[in-house]
Design an enzyme around this catalytic site. Structure first.
Site, PDB file in Angstrom:
ATOM      1  N   TRP A   1     -14.568 107.018 -51.160  1.00  0.00           N
ATOM      2  CA  TRP A   1     -15.232 107.359 -52.422  1.00  0.00           C
ATOM      3  C   TRP A   1     -16.614 107.975 -52.167  1.00  0.00           C
ATOM      4  O   TRP A   1     -17.042 108.877 -52.889  1.00  0.00           O
ATOM      5  CB  TRP A   1     -15.370 106.119 -53.310  1.00  0.00           C
ATOM      6  CG  TRP A   1     -14.092 105.745 -54.016  1.00  0.00           C
ATOM      7  CD1 TRP A   1     -12.817 105.999 -53.607  1.00  0.00           C
ATOM      8  CD2 TRP A   1     -13.982 105.051 -55.278  1.00  0.00           C
ATOM      9  NE1 TRP A   1     -11.920 105.500 -54.519  1.00  0.00           N
ATOM     10  CE2 TRP A   1     -12.605 104.913 -55.545  1.00  0.00           C
ATOM     11  CE3 TRP A   1     -14.896 104.520 -56.179  1.00  0.00           C
ATOM     12  CZ2 TRP A   1     -12.132 104.267 -56.700  1.00  0.00           C
ATOM     13  CZ3 TRP A   1     -14.433 103.893 -57.322  1.00  0.00           C
ATOM     14  CH2 TRP A   1     -13.069 103.773 -57.585  1.00  0.00           C
TER      15      TRP A   1
ATOM     16  N   ASP B   1     -23.507  92.122 -48.868  1.00  0.00           N
ATOM     17  CA  ASP B   1     -22.773  91.612 -50.022  1.00  0.00           C
ATOM     18  C   ASP B   1     -23.383  92.207 -51.291  1.00  0.00           C
ATOM     19  O   ASP B   1     -24.559  91.966 -51.583  1.00  0.00           O
ATOM     20  CB  ASP B   1     -22.883  90.083 -50.024  1.00  0.00           C
ATOM     21  CG  ASP B   1     -22.041  89.444 -51.113  1.00  0.00           C
ATOM     22  OD1 ASP B   1     -21.643  90.143 -52.065  1.00  0.00           O
ATOM     23  OD2 ASP B   1     -21.795  88.233 -51.005  1.00  0.00           O
TER      24      ASP B   1
ATOM     25  N   LYS C   1     -12.969  99.432 -60.633  1.00  0.00           N
ATOM     26  CA  LYS C   1     -11.625  98.861 -60.571  1.00  0.00           C
ATOM     27  C   LYS C   1     -11.605  97.529 -61.329  1.00  0.00           C
ATOM     28  O   LYS C   1     -12.476  96.693 -61.138  1.00  0.00           O
ATOM     29  CB  LYS C   1     -11.273  98.598 -59.099  1.00  0.00           C
ATOM     30  CG  LYS C   1      -9.806  98.231 -58.895  1.00  0.00           C
ATOM     31  CD  LYS C   1      -9.522  97.397 -57.661  1.00  0.00           C
ATOM     32  CE  LYS C   1      -9.957  97.884 -56.326  1.00  0.00           C
ATOM     33  NZ  LYS C   1      -8.943  98.694 -55.658  1.00  0.00           N
TER      34      LYS C   1
ATOM     35  N   ASP D   1     -20.893  97.614 -48.424  1.00  0.00           N
ATOM     36  CA  ASP D   1     -19.655  96.858 -48.219  1.00  0.00           C
ATOM     37  C   ASP D   1     -19.936  95.683 -47.287  1.00  0.00           C
ATOM     38  O   ASP D   1     -20.855  95.732 -46.466  1.00  0.00           O
ATOM     39  CB  ASP D   1     -18.556  97.746 -47.616  1.00  0.00           C
ATOM     40  CG  ASP D   1     -17.156  97.190 -47.890  1.00  0.00           C
ATOM     41  OD1 ASP D   1     -16.448  97.783 -48.733  1.00  0.00           O
ATOM     42  OD2 ASP D   1     -16.772  96.169 -47.288  1.00  0.00           O
TER      43      ASP D   1
ATOM     44  N   GLY E   1     -15.012 104.368 -46.788  1.00  0.00           N
ATOM     45  CA  GLY E   1     -15.923 105.451 -47.138  1.00  0.00           C
ATOM     46  C   GLY E   1     -15.333 106.608 -47.923  1.00  0.00           C
ATOM     47  O   GLY E   1     -16.015 107.602 -48.160  1.00  0.00           O
TER      48      GLY E   1
ATOM     49  N   ASP F   1     -15.141  99.932 -56.312  1.00  0.00           N
ATOM     50  CA  ASP F   1     -13.726  99.787 -55.934  1.00  0.00           C
ATOM     51  C   ASP F   1     -13.566  98.458 -55.198  1.00  0.00           C
ATOM     52  O   ASP F   1     -12.639  98.277 -54.421  1.00  0.00           O
ATOM     53  CB  ASP F   1     -13.330 100.969 -55.027  1.00  0.00           C
ATOM     54  CG  ASP F   1     -11.819 101.152 -54.925  1.00  0.00           C
ATOM     55  OD1 ASP F   1     -11.098 100.703 -55.830  1.00  0.00           O
ATOM     56  OD2 ASP F   1     -11.352 101.754 -53.929  1.00  0.00           O
TER      57      ASP F   1
HETATM   58  N1  SAM Z   1     -13.283 102.868 -52.201  1.00  0.00           N
HETATM   59  C1  SAM Z   1     -13.083 102.574 -50.792  1.00  0.00           C
HETATM   60  C2  SAM Z   1     -12.711 103.861 -50.113  1.00  0.00           C
HETATM   61  O1  SAM Z   1     -12.471 104.856 -50.802  1.00  0.00           O
HETATM   62  O2  SAM Z   1     -12.671 103.916 -48.877  1.00  0.00           O
HETATM   63  C3  SAM Z   1     -12.060 101.491 -50.590  1.00  0.00           C
HETATM   64  C4  SAM Z   1     -12.568 100.134 -51.028  1.00  0.00           C
HETATM   65  S1  SAM Z   1     -11.528  98.777 -50.581  1.00  0.00           S
HETATM   66  C5  SAM Z   1     -10.210  98.947 -51.726  1.00  0.00           C
HETATM   67  C6  SAM Z   1     -12.372  97.382 -51.246  1.00  0.00           C
HETATM   68  C7  SAM Z   1     -13.620  96.969 -50.488  1.00  0.00           C
HETATM   69  O3  SAM Z   1     -14.371  96.028 -51.245  1.00  0.00           O
HETATM   70  C8  SAM Z   1     -13.343  96.285 -49.144  1.00  0.00           C
HETATM   71  O4  SAM Z   1     -13.781  97.094 -48.079  1.00  0.00           O
HETATM   72  C9  SAM Z   1     -14.139  94.980 -49.228  1.00  0.00           C
HETATM   73  O5  SAM Z   1     -14.783  94.629 -48.012  1.00  0.00           O
HETATM   74  C10 SAM Z   1     -15.151  95.321 -50.301  1.00  0.00           C
HETATM   75  N2  SAM Z   1     -15.797  94.140 -50.905  1.00  0.00           N
HETATM   76  C11 SAM Z   1     -15.212  93.024 -51.413  1.00  0.00           C
HETATM   77  N3  SAM Z   1     -16.137  92.163 -51.835  1.00  0.00           N
HETATM   78  C12 SAM Z   1     -17.350  92.735 -51.612  1.00  0.00           C
HETATM   79  C13 SAM Z   1     -18.695  92.313 -51.849  1.00  0.00           C
HETATM   80  N4  SAM Z   1     -18.997  91.129 -52.385  1.00  0.00           N
HETATM   81  N5  SAM Z   1     -19.691  93.165 -51.479  1.00  0.00           N
HETATM   82  C14 SAM Z   1     -19.419  94.358 -50.913  1.00  0.00           C
HETATM   83  N6  SAM Z   1     -18.151  94.803 -50.683  1.00  0.00           N
HETATM   84  C15 SAM Z   1     -17.128  94.001 -51.026  1.00  0.00           C
END
Ligand code: SAM
Length: 240
Positions: free
Chosen positions: A85, A117, A181, A101, A83, A141
């Site tokens: 961002w 998703d 990203k 997420d 959370g 991200d």
């Molecule tokens: N920006 C976040 C923060 O500031 O706290 C950190 C994000 S973390 C690097 C990447 C996230 O992408 C993970 O929590 C992962 O579960 C999520 N993710 C990966 N594939 C996803 C998808 N298909 N749908 C939703 N979230 C996804």
């Protein structure tokens, strides 16, 4: 310097000071991860300043440089857990933020959080309803869990980045912005071409909070051209 946020990278030297003793049952990888966390100035600063993640500093640094978050915006945060961002978007004046997420996210006052998703088209209607209209800014991200199999990981990373861009093209009104990203290694070029055709400005950057050893980089695209999404609405009034 960030608005009201001290820069944890400055003067830290980022030298490792805490060393962990080897503990039975802890793998080499988790030992390395824990040591890195304990010695990371961004982790310490995030805890001190109340950010959910060290990743918050990446968005703070990118926004300080490119000024993409404007007061009154509707913001969609893809891959939002835990959370950080979403917190940054709210603290910088977004009027409405939806974070989505695969993982559950602890409630954040002022944000709508979806466990789901982001690649599932069924989520789009829910996102629009919760935001109260189309987003002015789409953040992504998202990162897949790594499998350890390099080519599989690469395919997943590229697919997620493509999906985020498609969602941005489908949901943003003319004038909208996209910050996401990407990972260096070929896919970034493949994605940058349509972005350059459809956004007025496309810049990329690796913020100081992004670890040097990571191949991640961020793309910041602003001013979606009207022709890119003829069905889109006019952008919302927003100010700095
Ligand atoms: N920006 C976040 C923060 O500031 O706290 C950190 C994000 S973390 C690097 C990447 C996230 O992408 C993970 O929590 C992962 O579960 C999520 N993710 C990966 N594939 C996803 C998808 N298909 N749908 C939703 N979230 C996804």
């Amino acid at each position: 310097m960030s608005k009201g946020v001290s820069d944890p990278g400055q003067g830290s030297g980022r030298s490792l000071t805490v060393k962990l003793k080897k503990t039975a049952g802890r793998s080499v990888a988790s030992q390395r991860w824990l040591t890195r966390q304990l010695n990371d100035p961004y982790v310490a600063a995030a805890q001190k300043q109340g950010w959910r993640s060290r990743a918050a500093f990446k968005l703070i640094e990118l926004d300080d440089r490119f000024h993409v978050i404007k007061k009154g915006m509707r913001v969609l945060d893809l891959g939002a857990a835990p959370g950080g961002w979403t917190q940054v978007a709210l603290r910088r004046g977004a009027r409405s933020v939806v974070g989505i997420d695969l993982l559950a996210i602890e409630p954040i006052p002022g944000a709508h959080l979806i466990k789901g998703d982001a690649t599932d088209p069924a989520c789009q209607a829910q996102i629009l309803e919760l935001l109260g209209g189309p987003p002015d800014l789409v953040l992504s991200d998202m990162a897949p869990n790594t499998s350890g199999h390099a080519s599989t990981d690469h395919i997943r990373i590229v697919a997620l980045a493509e999906m985020a861009l498609e969602l941005a093209f489908a949901m943003l009104p003319p004038g909208g912005s996209f910050l996401a990203k990407l990972f260096q290694g070929g896919a970034d070029k493949h994605l940058l071409t349509p972005m350059k055709q459809r956004f007025e400005t496309v810049r990329h950057a690796k913020p100081p909070a992004s670890r040097k050893e990571s191949s991640e980089l961020y793309v910041v695209a602003t001013g979606l051209r009207a022709s890119a999404n003829p069905a889109g609405e006019a952008p919302h009034p927003a100010s700095d």
